[in-house]
Design an enzyme around this catalytic site. Structure first.
Site, PDB file in Angstrom:
ATOM      1  CE  LYS A 156      -6.792  -2.106  -0.615  1.00 40.22           C
ATOM      2  NZ  LYS A 156      -6.948  -2.673  -1.906  1.00 40.22           N
TER       3      LYS A 156
ATOM      4  CG  PHE B 252      -8.615  -0.406 -11.687  1.00 38.71           C
ATOM      5  CD1 PHE B 252      -8.145   0.057 -10.730  1.00 38.71           C
ATOM      6  CD2 PHE B 252      -7.935  -1.193 -12.915  1.00 38.71           C
ATOM      7  CE1 PHE B 252      -6.700   0.120 -10.661  1.00 38.71           C
ATOM      8  CE2 PHE B 252      -6.744  -0.929 -13.019  1.00 38.71           C
ATOM      9  CZ  PHE B 252      -5.877  -0.648 -11.760  1.00 38.71           C
TER      10      PHE B 252
ATOM     11  CB  THR C 269      -2.949  -7.964  -5.938  1.00 40.47           C
ATOM     12  OG1 THR C 269      -1.721  -7.578  -5.783  1.00 40.47           O
ATOM     13  CG2 THR C 269      -3.918  -6.877  -6.072  1.00 40.47           C
TER      14      THR C 269
ATOM     15  CD  GLU D  52       2.187   3.132  -1.111  1.00 44.29           C
ATOM     16  OE1 GLU D  52       2.283   2.309  -0.304  1.00 44.29           O
ATOM     17  OE2 GLU D  52       1.885   2.798  -2.218  1.00 44.29           O
TER      18      GLU D  52
ATOM     19  CG  ASN E 243      -7.187  -6.130  -2.295  1.00 37.32           C
ATOM     20  OD1 ASN E 243      -7.722  -5.138  -1.901  1.00 37.32           O
ATOM     21  ND2 ASN E 243      -6.256  -6.207  -3.240  1.00 37.32           N
TER      22      ASN E 243
ATOM     23  NE  ARG F 162      -4.482  -7.819  -0.723  1.00 39.73           N
ATOM     24  CZ  ARG F 162      -3.552  -7.362  -1.415  1.00 39.73           C
ATOM     25  NH1 ARG F 162      -2.573  -7.735  -2.027  1.00 39.73           N
ATOM     26  NH2 ARG F 162      -3.422  -6.185  -1.015  1.00 39.73           N
TER      27      ARG F 162
ATOM     28  CG  HIS G 194      -2.030  -0.354  -0.115  1.00 38.28           C
ATOM     29  ND1 HIS G 194      -1.742  -0.444  -1.531  1.00 38.28           N
ATOM     30  CD2 HIS G 194      -1.149   0.291   0.394  1.00 38.28           C
ATOM     31  CE1 HIS G 194      -0.444   0.156  -1.939  1.00 38.28           C
ATOM     32  NE2 HIS G 194      -0.345   0.584  -0.558  1.00 38.28           N
TER      33      HIS G 194
ATOM     34  CE1 TYR H  15      -4.513   2.059  -4.450  1.00 37.55           C
ATOM     35  CE2 TYR H  15      -6.101   3.671  -3.376  1.00 37.55           C
ATOM     36  CZ  TYR H  15      -5.654   2.405  -3.419  1.00 37.55           C
ATOM     37  OH  TYR H  15      -5.509   1.524  -2.377  1.00 37.55           O
TER      38      TYR H  15
ATOM     39  NE  ARG I 132       3.278  -6.704  -1.967  1.00 37.25           N
ATOM     40  CZ  ARG I 132       2.153  -6.192  -2.584  1.00 37.25           C
ATOM     41  NH1 ARG I 132       1.456  -5.248  -1.995  1.00 37.25           N
ATOM     42  NH2 ARG I 132       1.789  -6.553  -3.935  1.00 37.25           N
TER      43      ARG I 132
END
Length: 149
Positions: free
Chosen positions: A9, A57, A91, A126, A112, A102, A115, A49, A85
């Site tokens: 990100k 948010f 998250t 995705e 964070n 993270r 993704h 998203y 993951r």
């Protein structure tokens, strides 16, 4: 082999963490098969998203993800979704274990770092959303013989 979608990100890009994050992913045994450094168009952000549309948010999330470049990638490996993951961490960075991406670099829920697709179904959706088939390489690394039985 399973494939999954990961996106470094804007906060991580601005903090010069791309190389460190990719290194961790590769050291875990996942193979980078697609990657692009890009400014996310509004339409793509909204599609990505879409499940969060209408949530408090959502607008802030769209604004953030389109605010600066990201590094989008497809990685491949045995149980790629679950493995990625695990190394990404929770998250919310304040709940992420030390040693996870993270946990080590995330500052708060809104920043964070990365993704990662949360299921094989999300990964398939995705990957198709962000990459064309010609942008994904199909190759074998010599180390694969040493990674998997």
């Amino acid at each position: 082999m399973e494939r999954t979608f990961l996106m470094i990100k804007p906060d991580a890009v601005q903090r010069n963490l791309i190389g460190e994050i990719i290194s961790r992913i590769e050291k875990k045994g996942l193979k980078l098969v697609g990657g692009k450094f890009m400014q996310v168009p509004m339409e793509l952000a909204e599609k990505h998203y879409s499940e969060h549309e209408g949530k408090p948010f959502y607008d802030k999330l769209i604004s953030f993800i389109t605010s600066a470049p990201v590094f989008a990638m497809v990685v491949e490996g045995e149980n790629a979704v679950a493995v990625s993951r695990k190394i990404i961490g929770s998250t919310n960075p304040s709940e992420a274990a030390p040693g996870t991406i993270r946990g080590d670099y995330g500052l708060n829920l809104g920043r964070n770092i990365i993704h990662g697709s949360d299921s094989t179904e999300s990964a398939q959706r995705e990957v198709k959303l962000w990459f064309t088939s010609s942008e994904i390489a199909d190759y074998k690394e010599p180390r694969e013989d040493w990674l998997y039985e």
